[in-house]
Write a protein that holds these residues in place. Structure first.
Motif: not given
Length: 292
Positions: A232-252
């Protein structure tokens, strides 16, 4: 700066306990997306890394260990028939080789502005297609392997493992078994100081992940949402996506790091010619290629 990418020399060390080598190995799928690498002038790179990586990991395993490990390699080259190194592994007993069929132009047609990343950075079409491919390729391999083993080891194709890396990973997994709040275990932490805490790596403790996806262990039961997020986020580098996923989806969920690192980054040439300098961009904060 490291101006060559010779495989790190193996160091002979005094006899020490080898109990971790006798413990039953975890079941793990090793996923590696791969493409040919080029020099800055777009000519083929003079170095290759993939086969050395696979053969080193496989060669360190006993016959019993080998029952627990399988490699899933995605030949994602635009001209897969020219990626000779990947094709050379097609008959390897532990390798399943996929050939990428997705047309990157079809992927790009769905991402909107072809020259702007999700965070607003302006880049070339080629750069953005390279970023999108990394996300799509990782998601593809996770999808293919999530039901096969409880763990998925993601490796970039230009890393080199310490001796008996999978047994050391097995032991590290036991060491952090009291933690159930990890998204992935980071097995390569770069010697970079881009953000606070990047150099403060303590073995088995939480790590403020910022970048670099050279080597990561995922739990298969937690990758479904990661797969969807990357797609769903192909326009961001994969490492940024992993950080944003933890921040915005799974902060736990968090990242725990292994130190010394189990893998070293040895690639001086990229699949993206614009990034190829003939010098390794970043290396491990601590890597010891011990002979056990």
């Amino acid at each position: 700066e490291r101006k060559t990418t010779e495989i790190p020399k193996v160091v002979e060390i005094p006899q020490q306990t080898k109990s971790s080598l006798t413990e039953s190995l975890m079941d793990v799928s090793i996923i590696i997306p791969t493409v040919r690498r080029f020099q800055h002038d777009r000519t083929p790179a003079p170095e290759k890394y993939l086969a050395t990586l696979v053969n080193k990991l496989w060669g360190d395993l006993s016959e019993e260990d080998r029952k627990h490990v399988h490699f899933y390699i995605l030949n994602a080259d635009k001209e897969p028939e020219l990626h000779v190194e990947a094709l050379s592994l097609i008959d390897h007993p532990a390798v399943t080789l996929f050939i990428k069929k997705d047309n990157i132009s079809e992927i790009m047609s769905n991402v909107g502005d072809f020259e702007q990343m999700e965070d607003g950075r302006v880049v070339s079409y080629d750069w953005l297609s390279w970023v999108a491919s990394e996300n799509v390729d990782a998601a593809f391999l996770m999808e293919k392997t999530k039901a096969k083993t409880p763990y998925i080891l993601f490796l970039e194709d230009d890393v080199y493992p310490t001796s008996n890396a999978l047994h050391k990973l097995n032991q590290f997994l036991r060491d952090v078994s009291s933690h159930d709040d990890w998204l992935f275990l980071d097995l390569y932490t770069p010697n970079l100081d881009w953000a606070p805490g990047m150099l403060d790596v303590v073995n088995g403790e939480r790590y403020p992940f910022q970048c670099c996806t050279q080597s990561m262990l995922f739990r298969s039961d937690r990758v479904d949402d990661i797969i969807n997020y990357l797609r769903s986020h192909p326009k961001e580098p994969i490492d940024d996506n992993l950080r944003f996923y933890m921040k915005n989806v799974r902060p736990d969920l968090f990242v725990y790091a292994a130190r010394p690192n189990l893998f070293e980054h040895v690639g001086a040439y990229s699949s993206n010619p614009a990034k190829s300098t003939g010098v390794v961009e970043h290396t491990s904060l601590e890597f010891i290629p011990l002979l056990l």
